[in-house]
Design an enzyme around this catalytic site. Structure first.
Site, PDB file in Angstrom:
ATOM      1  N   SER A  16       3.928  -8.162 -14.862  1.00 41.56           N
ATOM      2  CA  SER A  16       4.730  -7.208 -14.088  1.00 41.56           C
ATOM      3  C   SER A  16       4.463  -7.281 -12.578  1.00 41.56           C
ATOM      4  O   SER A  16       5.419  -7.242 -11.790  1.00 41.56           O
ATOM      5  CB  SER A  16       4.512  -5.784 -14.606  1.00 41.56           C
ATOM      6  N   LYS A  63       2.010   4.552 -23.873  1.00 39.50           N
ATOM      7  CA  LYS A  63       3.414   4.939 -23.666  1.00 39.50           C
ATOM      8  C   LYS A  63       3.741   6.327 -24.225  1.00 39.50           C
ATOM      9  O   LYS A  63       4.606   7.022 -23.703  1.00 39.50           O
ATOM     10  CB  LYS A  63       4.348   3.896 -24.279  1.00 39.50           C
ATOM     11  N   ASN A  84       8.005   4.168 -20.618  1.00 44.21           N
ATOM     12  CA  ASN A  84       7.368   2.963 -20.051  1.00 44.21           C
ATOM     13  C   ASN A  84       7.557   2.860 -18.541  1.00 44.21           C
ATOM     14  O   ASN A  84       7.019   1.955 -17.917  1.00 44.21           O
ATOM     15  CB  ASN A  84       7.887   1.688 -20.735  1.00 44.21           C
ATOM     16  N   ASP A  99      12.503  -0.279 -22.254  1.00 47.52           N
ATOM     17  CA  ASP A  99      12.171  -1.341 -23.215  1.00 47.52           C
ATOM     18  C   ASP A  99      13.331  -1.691 -24.145  1.00 47.52           C
ATOM     19  O   ASP A  99      13.601  -2.869 -24.401  1.00 47.52           O
ATOM     20  CB  ASP A  99      10.979  -0.931 -24.093  1.00 47.52           C
ATOM     21  N   GLY A 120       6.345  -3.486 -37.720  1.00 43.53           N
ATOM     22  CA  GLY A 120       5.583  -2.645 -36.792  1.00 43.53           C
ATOM     23  C   GLY A 120       6.229  -1.280 -36.686  1.00 43.53           C
ATOM     24  O   GLY A 120       7.441  -1.141 -36.925  1.00 43.53           O
ATOM     25  N   GLY A 122       5.030   1.136 -34.051  1.00 45.84           N
ATOM     26  CA  GLY A 122       4.497   1.784 -32.846  1.00 45.84           C
ATOM     27  C   GLY A 122       5.616   2.154 -31.875  1.00 45.84           C
ATOM     28  O   GLY A 122       6.783   2.284 -32.262  1.00 45.84           O
ATOM     29  N   GLY A 123       5.243   2.299 -30.597  1.00 44.64           N
ATOM     30  CA  GLY A 123       6.196   2.730 -29.566  1.00 44.64           C
ATOM     31  C   GLY A 123       7.382   1.792 -29.426  1.00 44.64           C
ATOM     32  O   GLY A 123       8.532   2.243 -29.303  1.00 44.64           O
ATOM     33  N   GLY A 228       8.887 -12.637 -26.190  1.00 41.55           N
ATOM     34  CA  GLY A 228       9.228 -11.396 -25.490  1.00 41.55           C
ATOM     35  C   GLY A 228       9.517 -11.559 -24.007  1.00 41.55           C
ATOM     36  O   GLY A 228       9.652 -10.553 -23.297  1.00 41.55           O
TER      37      GLY A 228
HETATM   38  P1  NDP Z   1       1.595   0.165 -30.574  1.00 45.30           P
HETATM   39  O1  NDP Z   1       0.113   0.152 -30.399  1.00 45.30           O
HETATM   40  O2  NDP Z   1       2.349   1.423 -30.354  1.00 45.30           O
HETATM   41  O3  NDP Z   1       1.949  -0.317 -32.123  1.00 45.30           O
HETATM   42  C1  NDP Z   1       1.339  -1.429 -32.674  1.00 45.30           C
HETATM   43  C2  NDP Z   1       1.898  -1.708 -34.078  1.00 45.30           C
HETATM   44  O4  NDP Z   1       1.348  -2.961 -34.466  1.00 45.30           O
HETATM   45  C3  NDP Z   1       1.523  -0.700 -35.167  1.00 45.30           C
HETATM   46  O5  NDP Z   1       2.616  -0.534 -36.036  1.00 45.30           O
HETATM   47  C4  NDP Z   1       0.362  -1.398 -35.904  1.00 45.30           C
HETATM   48  O6  NDP Z   1       0.278  -1.082 -37.278  1.00 45.30           O
HETATM   49  C5  NDP Z   1       0.773  -2.840 -35.786  1.00 45.30           C
HETATM   50  N1  NDP Z   1      -0.347  -3.789 -35.844  1.00 45.30           N
HETATM   51  C6  NDP Z   1      -1.358  -3.933 -34.942  1.00 45.30           C
HETATM   52  N2  NDP Z   1      -2.152  -4.956 -35.300  1.00 45.30           N
HETATM   53  C7  NDP Z   1      -1.647  -5.452 -36.457  1.00 45.30           C
HETATM   54  C8  NDP Z   1      -2.024  -6.516 -37.339  1.00 45.30           C
HETATM   55  N3  NDP Z   1      -3.100  -7.266 -37.075  1.00 45.30           N
HETATM   56  N4  NDP Z   1      -1.261  -6.762 -38.415  1.00 45.30           N
HETATM   57  C9  NDP Z   1      -0.160  -6.023 -38.670  1.00 45.30           C
HETATM   58  N5  NDP Z   1       0.240  -4.987 -37.907  1.00 45.30           N
HETATM   59  C10 NDP Z   1      -0.486  -4.714 -36.810  1.00 45.30           C
HETATM   60  O7  NDP Z   1       2.136  -1.018 -29.664  1.00 45.30           O
HETATM   61  P2  NDP Z   1       3.522  -1.152 -28.879  1.00 45.30           P
HETATM   62  O8  NDP Z   1       4.644  -0.853 -29.808  1.00 45.30           O
HETATM   63  O9  NDP Z   1       3.479  -0.427 -27.584  1.00 45.30           O
HETATM   64  O10 NDP Z   1       3.508  -2.726 -28.492  1.00 45.30           O
HETATM   65  C11 NDP Z   1       3.556  -3.673 -29.532  1.00 45.30           C
HETATM   66  C12 NDP Z   1       3.648  -5.085 -28.972  1.00 45.30           C
HETATM   67  O11 NDP Z   1       4.848  -5.275 -28.241  1.00 45.30           O
HETATM   68  C13 NDP Z   1       2.498  -5.438 -28.021  1.00 45.30           C
HETATM   69  O12 NDP Z   1       2.059  -6.731 -28.354  1.00 45.30           O
HETATM   70  C14 NDP Z   1       3.147  -5.415 -26.661  1.00 45.30           C
HETATM   71  O13 NDP Z   1       2.506  -6.326 -25.777  1.00 45.30           O
HETATM   72  C15 NDP Z   1       4.567  -5.862 -26.974  1.00 45.30           C
HETATM   73  N6  NDP Z   1       5.570  -5.377 -25.999  1.00 45.30           N
HETATM   74  C16 NDP Z   1       6.267  -6.292 -25.249  1.00 45.30           C
HETATM   75  C17 NDP Z   1       7.227  -5.889 -24.340  1.00 45.30           C
HETATM   76  C18 NDP Z   1       7.975  -6.904 -23.547  1.00 45.30           C
HETATM   77  O14 NDP Z   1       8.568  -6.529 -22.519  1.00 45.30           O
HETATM   78  N7  NDP Z   1       8.037  -8.149 -23.960  1.00 45.30           N
HETATM   79  C19 NDP Z   1       7.523  -4.467 -24.108  1.00 45.30           C
HETATM   80  C20 NDP Z   1       6.768  -3.588 -24.990  1.00 45.30           C
HETATM   81  C21 NDP Z   1       5.808  -4.043 -25.872  1.00 45.30           C
HETATM   82  P3  NDP Z   1      -0.577   0.189 -37.840  1.00 45.30           P
HETATM   83  O15 NDP Z   1       0.329   1.382 -37.733  1.00 45.30           O
HETATM   84  O16 NDP Z   1      -0.864  -0.195 -39.254  1.00 45.30           O
HETATM   85  O17 NDP Z   1      -1.806   0.298 -36.978  1.00 45.30           O
END
Ligand code: NDP
Length: 263
Positions: A16, A63, A84, A99, A120, A122-123, A228
């Protein structure tokens, strides 16, 4: 000079600063963008104002904390509870989410997408699932653990864990997990992933800057796939437009931001 930053943990590999500084420099905007390693999400607002920031981006894992820290949240971010992009508007912290639109920009070249599996919960998954639903696309979510799936179930979205997923054909499979970011893990066990990837049309990963095991698998099955980087560019253009109060069009910002990808 206005100061902007990315706040997160980790942030050392974030592109960024390069992207936003490229726009500021090329378009002669009196501003500078830096990175701030913030471990404690509850210190986000205090850190933002102590540093005298005019705006910021927020990355993993803050986030959702950013949403809670805002005095006002606008647009799509309000719907999903994930922020974000932060703007200092007369001493008030205003939150946005760029995003999801960034991702839609990234997959604009994918065609006939009707049926999507997000891996996944997450956020990023929340942002994409809401956006896909808004666009009347069928979306399902697969996650390693059950807890985070409640949010999606409440939206009426079909959810799966590794234990109960049945093989089905999706047009697009998206990895929004952090598996592969700083390790070499697949986002789900291979016996689940292989049938999903071998039968889908397109694959996309939110992770950029490396070919993750998920993308390696997509390439092995000769799927059209994306990392990404375009999502990063898409969300960055929209955030930058907010930073500079729409002084320049998205196209002009994009052209100048893209130059940083050549560095
Ligand atoms: P969060 O921390 O909110 O969510 C992470 C998710 O990944 C959860 O569902 C978690 O599962 C799962 N997870 C983590 N490790 C593992 C694993 N080893 N095996 C399986 N599932 C796993 O993260 P974000 O949503 O904020 O971000 C996720 C990814 O997206 C990051 O890598 C980030 O860098 C990328 N990203 C890229 C962007 C871009 O502009 N290209 C913008 C935003 C994000 P559980 O619930 O079981 O813990």
């Amino acid at each position: 000079m206005k100061l902007f930053a990315i706040l997160g943990d980790p942030v050392s590999h974030s592109r960024s600063p390069l992207m936003h500084n490229s726009v500021f420099k090329n378009l002669h905007v009196d501003a500078c963008y830096t990175r701030v390693h913030l471990k404690d999400g509850s210190k986000l607002k205090e850190t933002f104002f102590n540093l005298g920031l005019s705006g910021a981006n927020v990355t993993v894992p803050h986030k959702e904390a950013a949403f809670n820290a805002c005095d006002e949240v606008r647009g799509f971010a309000k719907k999903i509870g994930v922020v974000n992009t932060l703007i200092n508007e007369n001493g008030k912290l205003i939150g946005y989410n760029t995003d999801a639109d960034g991702f839609m920009y990234a997959i604009a070249s994918f065609f006939n997408i009707k049926n999507i599996l997000i891996i996944g919960a997450g956020g990023t998954a929340k942002a994409l699932a809401n956006k896909f639903a808004e666009e009347n696309l069928h979306v399902e979510v697969l996650n390693r653990s059950k807890g985070r799936l409640t949010y999606f179930k409440e939206l009426g979205i079909t959810t799966h864990t590794w234990e109960n997923i049945q093989t089905k054909k999706y047009d697009l499979v998206v990895n929004t997990t952090s598996a592969g970011l700083s390790d070499n893990e697949y986002p789900a066990p291979l016996e689940i992933l292989e049938p999903l990837i071998s039968t889908c049309k397109f694959c996309a990963d939110a992770i950029y800057g490396k070919v993750t095991p998920f993308l390696q698998l997509a390439k092995r099955y000769e799927k059209i796939s994306k990392d990404g980087a375009d999502m990063l560019l898409g969300q960055g253009v929209l955030a930058n437009a907010l930073f500079i109060e729409n002084q320049f069009s998205h196209d002009v910002i994009k052209k100048n931001m893209e130059k940083s990808f050549l560095l």
